[in-house]
Design a protein around this motif. Structure first.
Motif, mmCIF file in Angstrom:
data_model
loop_
_atom_site.group_PDB
_atom_site.id
_atom_site.type_symbol
_atom_site.label_atom_id
_atom_site.label_comp_id
_atom_site.label_asym_id
_atom_site.label_seq_id
_atom_site.Cartn_x
_atom_site.Cartn_y
_atom_site.Cartn_z
ATOM 1 N N GLN A 1 0.860 -1.335 0.044
ATOM 2 C CA GLN A 1 0.117 -0.071 0.007
ATOM 3 C C GLN A 1 0.895 1.264 -0.067
ATOM 4 O OE1 GLN A 1 -3.485 0.388 2.594
ATOM 5 N NE2 GLN A 1 -3.731 -1.831 2.867
ATOM 6 N N VAL A 2 0.699 2.162 -0.871
ATOM 7 C CA VAL A 2 0.981 3.372 -0.955
ATOM 8 C C VAL A 2 0.386 4.405 -0.228
ATOM 9 C CG1 VAL A 2 2.047 5.322 -2.160
ATOM 10 C CG2 VAL A 2 2.607 3.150 -2.727
ATOM 11 N N ALA A 3 0.389 4.827 1.125
ATOM 12 C CA ALA A 3 -0.560 5.656 1.693
ATOM 13 C C ALA A 3 0.026 7.196 1.497
ATOM 14 C CB ALA A 3 -0.632 5.445 3.252
ATOM 15 N N TYR A 4 -0.681 7.983 1.218
ATOM 16 C CA TYR A 4 -0.801 9.533 1.201
ATOM 17 C C TYR A 4 -0.830 10.041 2.524
ATOM 18 C CZ TYR A 4 -1.189 14.563 0.520
ATOM 19 O OH TYR A 4 -0.964 15.809 0.531
ATOM 20 N N ALA A 5 0.393 10.636 2.975
ATOM 21 C CA ALA A 5 0.330 11.395 4.330
ATOM 22 C C ALA A 5 -0.238 12.510 4.103
ATOM 23 C CB ALA A 5 2.081 11.274 4.944
ATOM 24 N N SER A 6 -1.395 12.759 4.483
ATOM 25 C CA SER A 6 -2.190 13.681 4.145
ATOM 26 C C SER A 6 -1.916 14.935 4.999
ATOM 27 C CB SER A 6 -3.585 13.494 4.464
ATOM 28 O OG SER A 6 -4.030 13.275 5.787
ATOM 29 N N LYS A 7 -1.284 15.027 6.000
ATOM 30 C CA LYS A 7 -0.567 15.936 6.902
ATOM 31 C C LYS A 7 -0.015 17.120 6.010
ATOM 32 C CE LYS A 7 3.707 13.880 8.841
ATOM 33 N NZ LYS A 7 3.644 12.689 8.458
ATOM 34 N N HIS B 1 5.217 -0.528 12.447
ATOM 35 C CA HIS B 1 5.552 0.768 11.548
ATOM 36 C C HIS B 1 6.742 1.492 12.047
ATOM 37 C CE1 HIS B 1 5.072 5.171 10.985
ATOM 38 N NE2 HIS B 1 4.622 4.807 10.247
ATOM 39 N N CYS B 2 7.561 2.041 11.310
ATOM 40 C CA CYS B 2 8.409 2.753 11.693
ATOM 41 C C CYS B 2 8.776 4.016 10.600
ATOM 42 C CB CYS B 2 9.845 2.048 11.807
ATOM 43 S SG CYS B 2 10.603 1.804 10.309
ATOM 44 N N HIS B 3 9.219 5.155 11.118
ATOM 45 C CA HIS B 3 9.268 6.392 10.251
ATOM 46 C C HIS B 3 10.609 6.893 10.867
ATOM 47 C CE1 HIS B 3 8.211 9.672 7.813
ATOM 48 N NE2 HIS B 3 8.554 10.424 8.776
ATOM 49 N N ILE B 4 11.751 7.025 9.981
ATOM 50 C CA ILE B 4 12.922 7.675 10.591
ATOM 51 C C ILE B 4 13.045 8.924 10.423
ATOM 52 C CG2 ILE B 4 14.008 5.107 10.535
ATOM 53 C CD1 ILE B 4 15.389 6.342 7.697
ATOM 54 N N GLY B 5 12.456 9.712 9.682
ATOM 55 C CA GLY B 5 12.733 11.052 9.756
ATOM 56 C C GLY B 5 12.067 11.744 8.117
ATOM 57 N N SER B 6 12.471 13.014 7.660
ATOM 58 C CA SER B 6 11.896 13.450 6.644
ATOM 59 C C SER B 6 12.818 14.074 5.809
ATOM 60 C CB SER B 6 10.622 14.682 7.096
ATOM 61 O OG SER B 6 9.615 14.017 7.486
ATOM 62 N N LEU C 1 4.393 -4.611 7.195
ATOM 63 C CA LEU C 1 5.779 -3.897 7.552
ATOM 64 C C LEU C 1 5.643 -2.301 6.761
ATOM 65 C CD1 LEU C 1 8.332 -3.657 9.314
ATOM 66 C CD2 LEU C 1 9.574 -4.361 7.312
ATOM 67 N N ASN C 2 5.162 -1.517 7.757
ATOM 68 C CA ASN C 2 5.109 0.003 7.225
ATOM 69 C C ASN C 2 6.309 0.761 7.457
ATOM 70 O OD1 ASN C 2 4.502 2.414 6.687
ATOM 71 N ND2 ASN C 2 2.365 2.439 7.489
ATOM 72 N N LEU C 3 6.872 0.937 6.418
ATOM 73 C CA LEU C 3 8.521 1.586 6.672
ATOM 74 C C LEU C 3 8.176 3.261 6.311
ATOM 75 C CD1 LEU C 3 10.375 -0.994 4.479
ATOM 76 C CD2 LEU C 3 10.344 -0.763 6.978
ATOM 77 N N GLY C 4 7.216 3.701 6.429
ATOM 78 C CA GLY C 4 7.090 5.274 6.662
ATOM 79 C C GLY C 4 7.127 5.888 5.345
ATOM 80 N N GLY C 5 7.791 7.006 5.441
ATOM 81 C CA GLY C 5 8.284 8.009 4.273
ATOM 82 C C GLY C 5 9.201 8.753 4.604
ATOM 83 N N GLY C 6 9.210 10.102 4.216
ATOM 84 C CA GLY C 6 10.413 10.902 4.204
ATOM 85 C C GLY C 6 11.521 11.059 3.247
ATOM 86 N N GLU D 1 4.586 5.781 3.148
ATOM 87 C CA GLU D 1 3.683 6.886 3.443
ATOM 88 C C GLU D 1 4.389 8.168 3.024
ATOM 89 O OE1 GLU D 1 2.021 5.118 7.704
ATOM 90 O OE2 GLU D 1 3.804 6.741 7.680
ATOM 91 N N PRO D 2 4.478 8.265 1.557
ATOM 92 C CA PRO D 2 4.858 9.645 1.001
ATOM 93 C C PRO D 2 3.845 10.623 1.116
ATOM 94 C CG PRO D 2 4.122 8.160 -0.730
ATOM 95 C CD PRO D 2 3.841 7.134 0.639
ATOM 96 N N GLY D 3 4.330 11.866 1.669
ATOM 97 C CA GLY D 3 3.442 12.970 1.693
ATOM 98 C C GLY D 3 4.062 14.033 0.938
ATOM 99 N N ARG D 4 5.336 14.612 1.323
ATOM 100 C CA ARG D 4 5.953 15.739 0.682
ATOM 101 C C ARG D 4 6.266 15.421 -0.798
ATOM 102 N NH1 ARG D 4 9.667 18.731 3.876
ATOM 103 N NH2 ARG D 4 9.602 17.330 5.410
ATOM 104 N N SER D 5 6.786 14.111 -0.688
ATOM 105 C CA SER D 5 7.299 13.528 -2.268
ATOM 106 C C SER D 5 6.054 13.465 -3.255
ATOM 107 C CB SER D 5 8.162 12.428 -1.814
ATOM 108 O OG SER D 5 7.552 11.343 -1.150
#
Length: 439
Positions: free
Chosen positions: A60-66, A205-210, A243-248, A289-293
Motif C-alpha cells: 500500500q502507498v498511503a498519502y500522508a495527508s498532513k 510501523h517505523c518512520h525515521i525522518g523526513s 511492515l510499514n516503513l514510513g516515508g520521508g 507513506e509519502p507525503g511531501r514527495s
C-alpha cells in the motif's frame, strides 16, 4: 532556472504551470495563492505504485495527508489508487467528507483523544498506528464498548537517525513517537496486543525522518528491526503481516538538493526485507507513506511584490504580500526555497534580493539572498516547491486571511479552497458582553 513538472515559459515571458499563465492566476484569484500541478502529483503517485508492482508483492502507498489536506486532494489520492494516512480527527473528517474508502485509511498520532478514536471506530477505518501503551489500552477498551475489532500497527523507534533537520527526525531512540525497540518496549507491546480480544495486530510501523536523500537509513532500520523479528519468530512465533516503513523521501527545494528516483528507495527496502528474513518467515505486505514527495514539488506559491528597501552595503529587501502566515517552514526550521519573477521570465536573474514577508516579525523572511530578475511593485513572484506544509501550516497571524488553493491540469483551473475573507476571521468571535458566561 530549472522548472518543475509541467511548468514552461510562454511567448510573453510569463511562467505557466499546467498550461495556465501564473500571472493571470494571480490576477483572477489574488495573492498569496497556492497553485498545484495536478499532472505532477499523478506522475509521482504512479511512480511509487509502479516501483512496487514491478516487484510483484502486496503493498500500500498511503498519502500522508498532513502534507496537504483538503477534500479535492483526498479525492485525487483516491483516483490514483493510494491509501491515506491521517493524524487527527480533522484530517479523518476531511477524508470521510471526500468519500475516501475507509478500509484504506490509517490513523496516526501520538496522543489520539477518546473522541478521535471513537470517530475512527465508528467509521470502521482500515487500521490504527498505535504509538504507546496508553493508546493501546484505550483502544482495546473503546473497541470493546462498540463490539468491534480494530486492526493495529505498532509504531516503533528503531534507534536510527536519518540525516535531516532535528525537528523532523522521528526514528531516533529519544523521540515522542512510538515504542522503543532497544529497551524491550516493542516486545512487551506485541505481547500485550496479542493478548487483547478487540485488537488485531497487523504488524509494525517505523518512520525515521523526513527529507531523506539516501537509502542507508531505511536499510539500517530494516536490518535493526529484523534482528529482533528473527528472535521473536523463534521464541514466540511472531511475524508481521504488514511492515510499514514510513516515508520521508527527499524532494528538491533548491538546486543543492539531489533527490533519488522513488524506485531507488523502494528497491532498497524490498531487497533488504527479503535478505533479512529467516527460514519459515513469510514476506510481509510492505506499506509506505509519502507525503511531501507526492505534493511538495507540485506546488508553487504566487505573491505580489510590494515594498523595496535597500540597506547600503548590506541588504536589498523585497517584500511580498504573504510570508510566515502561508509558509511557516523558513521561520520554523530555516527551510530554503528558490523563486522567480513570474512575469519577467526572459530577463536575467542578476539582482540579489532577500525576500521578506509582511508579518510583524523580524524572522518573517521567506528567502535570504535570492538571485532574481529586476523586480518592482506589482510584479508576480513565484516560490517553488511549496506544495507540502504550506497550506497545512497556514495561520491567521496578524489576522491575515489564509490564501486560496487552485489545481491546474491540461489548461484547466479548479478552485479547490476559497480564500478566507475578513468576515471569516471573526466568524467565531463573540462580543464581550455575550462572551461572559458566569462570574
Amino acid at each position: 532556472m530549472n522548472l518543475y513538472g509541467t511548468s514552461t515559459i510562454s511567448e510573453n515571458g510569463h511562467l505557466t504551470i499546467g498550461g495556465v499563465d501564473t500571472v493571470q492566476l494571480a490576477k483572477k484569484f489574488g495573492t498569496a495563492l497556492y497553485v498545484y500541478d495536478v499532472s505532477m502529483i499523478r506522475e509521482k503517485a504512479r511512480a511509487f505504485r509502479s516501483a512496487f508492482e514491478r516487484e510483484e508483492l502486496n503493498y500500500q502507498v498511503a498519502y500522508a495527508s498532513k502534507a496537504f489536506s483538503c477534500v479535492a486532494m483526498i479525492q485525487l489520492a483516491e483516483e490514483e489508487g493510494l491509501s491515506l494516512d491521517v493524524v487527527s480527527g480533522g484530517e479523518l473528517y476531511t477524508a470521510l467528507q471526500a468519500g475516501f474508502p475507509v478500509d484504506r485509511i490509517h490513523f496516526h498520532g501520538n496522543n489520539k483523544s477518546e473522541a478521535e478514536i471513537r470517530m475512527a471506530l465508528d467509521a470502521e477505518i482500515g487500521c490504527f498506528v498505535v504509538d504507546n501503551f496508553y493508546e493501546l489500552t484505550l483502544l482495546e477498551q473503546l473497541a470493546e464498548e462498540k463490539g468491534v475489532r480494530a486492526n493495529v500497527l505498532l509504531r516503533i523507534t528503531p534507534g536510527i537517525e536519518a540525516h535531516t533537520h532535528d525537528y523532523i527526525l522521528t526514528g531516533q531512540e529519544d523521540s515522542k513517537f512510538g515504542f522503543d525497540l532497544q529497551s524491550g518496549q516493542v516486545e512487551k507491546a506485541i505481547q500485550s496486543a496479542n493478548g487483547m480480544n478487540q485488537v488485531h495486530l497487523l504488524g509494525l510501523h517505523c518512520h525515521i525522518g523526513s527529507q531523506i536523500f539516501e537509502t542507508t537509513g531505511f536499510v539500517m532500520a530494516i536490518e535493526k528491526i529484523y534482528s529482533y523479528l528473527s528472535k521473536w519468530y523463534e521464541s514466540f512465533g511472531f511475524q508481521p503481516e504488514v511492515l510499514n516503513l514510513g516515508g520521508g523521501f527527499g524532494i528538491r527545494y533548491t538546486s543543492d538538493d539531489e533527490p533519488l528516483p522513488v524506485e531507488n528507495y523502494i528497491n532498497a527496502m524490498i531487497k533488504t526485507v527479503k535478505s533479512q528474513m529467516t527460514a519459515g518467515m513469510r514476506m510481509p505486505e510492505i506499506w509506505i507513506e509519502p507525503g511531501r514527495s507526492l505534493v511538495g514539488e507540485a506546488g508553487i506559491t504566487l505573491y505580489t511584490v510590494g515594498s523595496h528597501k535597500q540597506v547600503p552595503e548590506l541588504r536589498n529587501y523585497l517584500a511580498v504580500d504573504g510570508g510566515m502566515s502561508d509558509n511557516l517552514r523558513p521561520a520554523l526550521y530555516q527551510a530554503k526555497y528558490e523563486a522567480t519573477i513570474a512575469n519577467r521570465m526572459y530577463e536575467p536573474s542578476d539582482h540579489l534580493y532577500s525576500v521578506a514577508g509582511k508579518c510583524c516579525e523580524s524572522g518573517d523572511m521567506l528567502i535570504w539572498d535570492c538571485e532574481l530578475q529586476r523586480a518592482i511593485a506589482g510584479d508576480t513572484m513565484a516560490v517553488f516547491s511549496t506544495g507540502a506544509y504550506g497550506y497545512s501550516m497556514a495561520n491567521n497571524y496578524n489576522r491575515l486571511p489564509r490564501p486560496a488553493v487552485v489545481f491546474v491540469e491540461n489548461g484547466e483551473v479548479s478552485l479547490v479552497v476559497r480564500r478566507e475573507s475578513y468576515e471569516d476571521l471573526i466568524r467565531h468571535d463573540m462580543p464581550l458582553k455575550q462572551a461572559i458566561i458566569s462570574k
